[in-house]
Write an enzyme that holds these catalytic residues in place. Sequence first.
Site, PDB file in Angstrom:
ATOM      1  N   SER A 164       6.534 -42.440  23.170  1.00  0.00           N
ATOM      2  CA  SER A 164       5.874 -43.421  22.312  1.00  0.00           C
ATOM      3  C   SER A 164       4.646 -44.045  22.962  1.00  0.00           C
ATOM      4  CB  SER A 164       6.850 -44.510  21.877  1.00  0.00           C
ATOM      5  OG  SER A 164       7.501 -45.069  22.999  1.00  0.00           O
ATOM      6  N   ASP A 410       8.879 -56.178  25.724  1.00  0.00           N
ATOM      7  CA  ASP A 410       8.321 -54.836  25.872  1.00  0.00           C
ATOM      8  C   ASP A 410       7.182 -54.912  26.883  1.00  0.00           C
ATOM      9  OD1 ASP A 410       7.171 -52.361  25.748  1.00  0.00           O
ATOM     10  OD2 ASP A 410       6.828 -52.359  23.589  1.00  0.00           O
ATOM     11  N   HIS A 413       4.853 -50.586  26.607  1.00  0.00           N
ATOM     12  CA  HIS A 413       3.757 -50.231  25.712  1.00  0.00           C
ATOM     13  C   HIS A 413       2.610 -51.217  25.879  1.00  0.00           C
ATOM     14  CE1 HIS A 413       7.421 -48.456  23.976  1.00  0.00           C
ATOM     15  NE2 HIS A 413       6.616 -47.457  23.684  1.00  0.00           N
TER      16      HIS A 413
END
Length: 449
Positions: A164, A410, A413
């Site tokens: 991702s 997170d 990312h």
Amino acid sequence: MKVALSEEHHSNKNAPQQSAAVSFRRALTVAPTTILLTAIPLWLLLASSPIQPQDYPPARLIEGKSSGPKGVDTAAGAAVPMVREKKCDVFKGKWVYRPDATAYYTNQTCHAISDQQNCMKFGRPDTEFLKWRWEPDGCELPPFNASEFMEMVRGKSIAFVGDSVARNHMQSLLCLLSSVEQPEDISLRYTTDYNFKRWYFPNHNLTLATFWAPFLVRSTDARGGQTFNGILSLHIDEPHPSWFFEIGAFHHVIISAGQWFFRPLVYYQNGQLLGCSACGRDNVTEVSRFRAYQIAFRTTLKAIMGTKNREGGITFLRTFSPSHFENGEWNDGGSCTRTKPFTTDEKKLEGYDLEFYLAQVEEFLEAERKAKEEGIKMRLLDTTPAMLLRPDGHPNRQCNWLKSKVAQADCVHWCLPGPIDTWNELLLYMMKSEKGVKFTQRKLQNARS
């Protein structure tokens, strides 16, 4: 669930960290790590590419502070004034604060930002992280010029193969190019799986696609399925079929992999059990995850070199993207609350970040040597040194957890817009470098004729 932390986070960073089998590091085993890291950029610049420093696009020498891009699609990258030629390694440098800098796009002008990286939409309180620009040592990286990029890739296709974070990279490029033309989402023509996306720019006949393959090689459930701690089996000598059977149709390919290799994994090679990492099984040989990571890239690069119908296309290996959890890991309260970059004195490439990085570098150098012999273009998109310094660029808790009951941070990312946009500045620079090589070669041919 396809949100960030169900995909990207490691189960045990304290698993055995045996060094990857790095040939050039063996030769320097008595040297400090700092000496090794100083030598790598020079080696990559001089040895890992047929593009020698004099073949790179002219780099503007720095004479005082520059304000950086002031608009969404500045033309500064199109015409760079030059006093004298400067050899430049754009991957070695520092982040410089530009108070008048503005983002290339916003979550209002780009509709391709997924909620997991849409930091402003979900309440990030600061924008100072958008005012830092990557400044290579001794020269300046031109801003991203969307019009120029579009013309260079007109009629072509670009595939992002990986996890991702690879999709994160593609979404950054989509947003950057949206200032020239709005793309069409054509994913449903191929699949309903969110992990496989395709976008099309009809006026430029350009396609961007992502192929979900977090290990690059074939994986199957060993026990526990797709849970945080479930054990997966990796067939490290078999490219993942999700991309392997389609990649030949793409002109440029960008491969990457990273955080998934922290999971408990069982490895198979030639159909036989090789060993495992942190699998907790008796009588199974413990194998370094860094060794498995290196073999996975070896398999991937070999498979891509075997595709013969990508004439003129370039394969880019994008290096490891570090995470920045502090005060715990992703699943026990860790977060990334810093609001500005590290300096190069504050943060060094070390530990597992260094091991993954070195595994990639060695495998790239060996693959690129073979690629040269076959006339195949292979380049290293060396983003690790820059991104190691950006703990402030992650969503942290400013993201939308579709099914999460707890707002886990997170720190893997990257916010869009954000530091990840620099990856595409570097990508454009490298693609322009290819143009420079061709020009140099034509000059030589004309001189000899």
